[in-house]
Every structure is written in C-alpha cells, then in structure tokens.
Design an enzyme around this catalytic site. Structure first.
Site, PDB file in Angstrom:
ATOM      1  N   SER A 276     -16.803  51.402-102.513  1.00  0.00           N
ATOM      2  CA  SER A 276     -15.787  51.003-103.486  1.00  0.00           C
ATOM      3  C   SER A 276     -14.874  52.124-103.953  1.00  0.00           C
ATOM      4  CB  SER A 276     -16.453  50.354-104.695  1.00  0.00           C
ATOM      5  OG  SER A 276     -16.940  49.076-104.361  1.00  0.00           O
TER       6      SER A 276
ATOM      7  N   TYR B 264     -16.584  42.980-112.849  1.00  0.00           N
ATOM      8  CA  TYR B 264     -16.318  43.664-111.585  1.00  0.00           C
ATOM      9  C   TYR B 264     -16.343  42.660-110.438  1.00  0.00           C
ATOM     10  CZ  TYR B 264     -16.560  47.433-108.121  1.00  0.00           C
ATOM     11  OH  TYR B 264     -16.298  48.303-107.085  1.00  0.00           O
ATOM     12  N   SER B 265     -15.278  42.653-109.627  1.00  0.00           N
ATOM     13  CA  SER B 265     -15.197  41.690-108.541  1.00  0.00           C
ATOM     14  C   SER B 265     -14.348  42.231-107.404  1.00  0.00           C
ATOM     15  CB  SER B 265     -14.608  40.366-109.037  1.00  0.00           C
ATOM     16  OG  SER B 265     -14.409  39.473-107.956  1.00  0.00           O
TER      17      SER B 265
ATOM     18  N   GLY C  86     -19.109  54.374-105.258  1.00  0.00           N
ATOM     19  CA  GLY C  86     -19.095  53.392-104.180  1.00  0.00           C
ATOM     20  C   GLY C  86     -20.431  53.318-103.476  1.00  0.00           C
TER      21      GLY C  86
END
Length: 365
Positions: A89, A175-176, A319
């Site tokens: 991420s 969070y998406s 991430g």
C-alpha cells in the site's frame, strides 16, 4: 494455504541509531548505524522475519542501506541492502501524487462529487484519497480467492465493482483499496493511460528510481529481490510470484528502501507537487487506530503521526502484500528518511517496526 477471504486479506493489506561493517551504499562521517544494525539482527534471531532491510537518509548520513537475515529460505542466500520487495500500500502514495499532479494541471477536480461513478453519494476525489468515502474494501470480498486468483488479471473496473458490492461503512474514516481502484479509472480517463504508465512517467523516471518497477501482469520480480513468505496456521508459503493487478493503484509497486527514501524526500521538498497540492496532501483527518496504528492521521495518500522518541511528527505510509511488509517514514521537511522492509506477512512485529522507524528518525541528523 487456505483459499479463503482471510488469506486474501493477508496478502493485500526503542532503539536509537547507534557504522556497521555490513552497511552497503553511501556512508558519511558522523553517522553511526551500529545500533540500528543490532536491532535488525535481533529481529531476525528472534525468528520474527526471515530478513529485514533498512535504509536511512539524512544530511549527516547521506544514504546508508543495511540488511540482516536471508532473501531466500530455500537457498539461504543472504539479504543485501538493495533487494527489491513488493511495497504493497505504499503504492497508494505514488497514485495520490499522480492524482494531485493532475489536479494541479486542471485535469481532475479534487472536490467535485463523483456522480458519474457514485450517482447517489456525495463522494469526491479528496474522499477517495484519504479514505473518507465509506466504500467497502474489495480486498475483504469472498469474490476474490487467494489460491484461485493468484495469477489472474484484474482491471480496476472489476475491482471497483467488487468493492461496490461490499457493505458501505458508516464510520467517518474507513480504509479501502476500492478508493484507489476508482482513482485508477479516473486517472485513465484524464490522461488516456493506465496508472502504472503515469506513475512511471511522472515519478519513477524523473526521480531516476532505477529499482522501482510497475509489474503489470508479470508475476515475477526481476533482478535481485527478496522472496516473500506468508505464514498461515503454522505453515509457511513462498508467495513471491503474484499477479499484482490485484493490488493495482492500491498496492502493485515493486521498489527498494533506498528508492522509497528518495521518493519521500522529493515529495516533501516540493519536487513533485506545487505548494497548494502538497498542502492539500498534508491536511489530515484522524485514522482508525484499529486499522492503521495509534496516532495515525490520514492525508491524501499519506499519514502523519506524532513521534514518540522526540518532538515533532513523521510522514509516510505502510504497506503489506504477498509476503512483505514495508514502513516508509520521513521527517515532514523531507530531510530525514528511514524505510524498513521485511519478507514476511502478516507481521506481528509491525508495532516494533513502527517504533524502530520512529526512534531512528529521532536519532538521525
């Protein structure tokens, strides 16, 4: 390895800097990374990860890359400081930078409701970037099976559609990765190119991030890289090869800690965005500590968190993807960076990595 929603989610989603003989890359007088190297070694000896990478950057240090442990549990090849890893991420920060460049060029409106894609919802590009849209997260969907879909190609439109079928969140911050699938669609509409091409053209090439790579459908990591491992129910799986179109704009990039340090330095010193867009990126709202980490505040593709080991804050992103976990942190002025990466996911030591990044930033000069 279980082919369940749980496994699918796994593959997506106080030590001061003390020069170690194993240090690779640039060193400078006045920079002692011995204690940091001892911390990396301790994490590996404890069995918390097969290997760990760290790169620190500052005016006193220049750039110093360290490593401990192995890159490949099969061959026992030692990890080197410049190994490539999947950064998960942290990719979102690159995507956000591209979107904000297009905002500066007048090609994307940051606050216009996205009625074309979400006709009954007052959702904007700003909401997508900072996870305040309420959209469900496609990475938690039963429609994607970790084993079956490991080498499958996913278009952003497909990931967005899966996310729309997930329950919406009624929380102020959620969070998406679905947010970033839609951002990839918006970037392509604005430029005619996919998000990987725009990240490469606008960020990777100008900054000469020679070890950073958009993989597309290629499941391999080229060149020297660390193998990634997923641990599940007491078993270990080599998950290095993966078609990361599943991550897309939310998590596809391959990079190194050194390249990530260069990216954050360039971003925060204004080399990638005009002042107005950088200011917008840095404006934050509280993030959910159960989903991120305590004290995290969400900006547009980045997080700002109060430092524990000294005064001030750090800016960056974390991430996790396909056997890797990365924490990229910078001082807000872009003068000091530390990036840590391990080749294990999920990682119970994420809090320790966050604390180590915090303490290291505080000690850097």
């Amino acid at each position: 390895m279980r082919s369940t929603r749980a496994v699918t989610a796994l593959v997506m989603g106080a030590v001061l800097v003390g020069v170690a003989p194993a240090a690779a890359a640039t060193t400078a007088q006045g920079c002692d990374t011995g204690a940091l190297k001892k911390s990396l070694d301790a994490l590996v000896r404890a069995g918390d990860t097969p290997g760990i990478l760290a790169t620190v950057s500052s005016p006193a240090c220049g750039r110093v890359s360290l490593s401990s442990g192995v890159a490949d549990l099969g061959t026992k090849r030692k990890l080197r400081g410049d190994e490539r890893v999947r950064i998960g991420s942290v990719t979102k920060s690159f995507t956000a930078t591209v979107v904000l460049q297009l905002v500066a060029e007048g090609k994307i409106d940051l606050d216009q409701p996205l009625t074309r894609y979400l006709p009954d919802q007052n959702v904007t590009v700003r909401d997508l970037l900072r996870h305040t849209s309420g959209l469900g997260d496609y990475t938690a969907s039963d429609e994607i099976d970790a084993l079956r879909d490991r080498y499958k190609h996913f278009e952003p439109e497909e990931l967005f559609a899966i996310g729309l079928r997930m329950p919406r969140s009624d929380r102020p911050w959620n969070y998406s990765s679905t947010n970033y699938a839609l951002l990839a669609m918006i970037v392509k509409e604005a430029t005619g190119h996919d998000i990987g091409a725009e990240i490469t053209r606008r960020i990777i090439k100008p900054l000469k991030l020679t070890r950073t790579w958009w993989p597309g459908d290629n499941p391999r990591i080229p060149g020297r890289h660390a193998h990634g491992y997923v641990y599940d129910e007491g078993r270990r799986y080599d998950t290095t090869r993966w078609n990361m179109s599943y991550g897309g704009a939310a998590g596809a990039l391959v990079s190194t800690p050194a390249d990530l340090n260069r990216y954050w330095a360039a971003l925060l010193t204004g080399k990638l965005l005009p002042p107005a867009q950088l200011k917008a990126m840095r404006a934050t709202v509280p993030a959910d500590p159960a989903r991120m980490w305590p004290g995290a505040n969400a900006g547009l593709g980045l997080y700002e968190t109060k430092l524990k080991h000294c005064a001030g804050t750090w800016v960056g992103h974390g991430g996790g993807a396909n056997g890797y976990r990365t924490i990229a942190a910078s001082s807000p002025d872009g003068r000091r960076q530390v990036t840590l990466a391990i080749n294990r996911h999920p990682s119970e030591i994420t809090p320790q990595l966050l604390d180590l990044a915090d303490a290291t930033l505080c000690a850097l000069r």
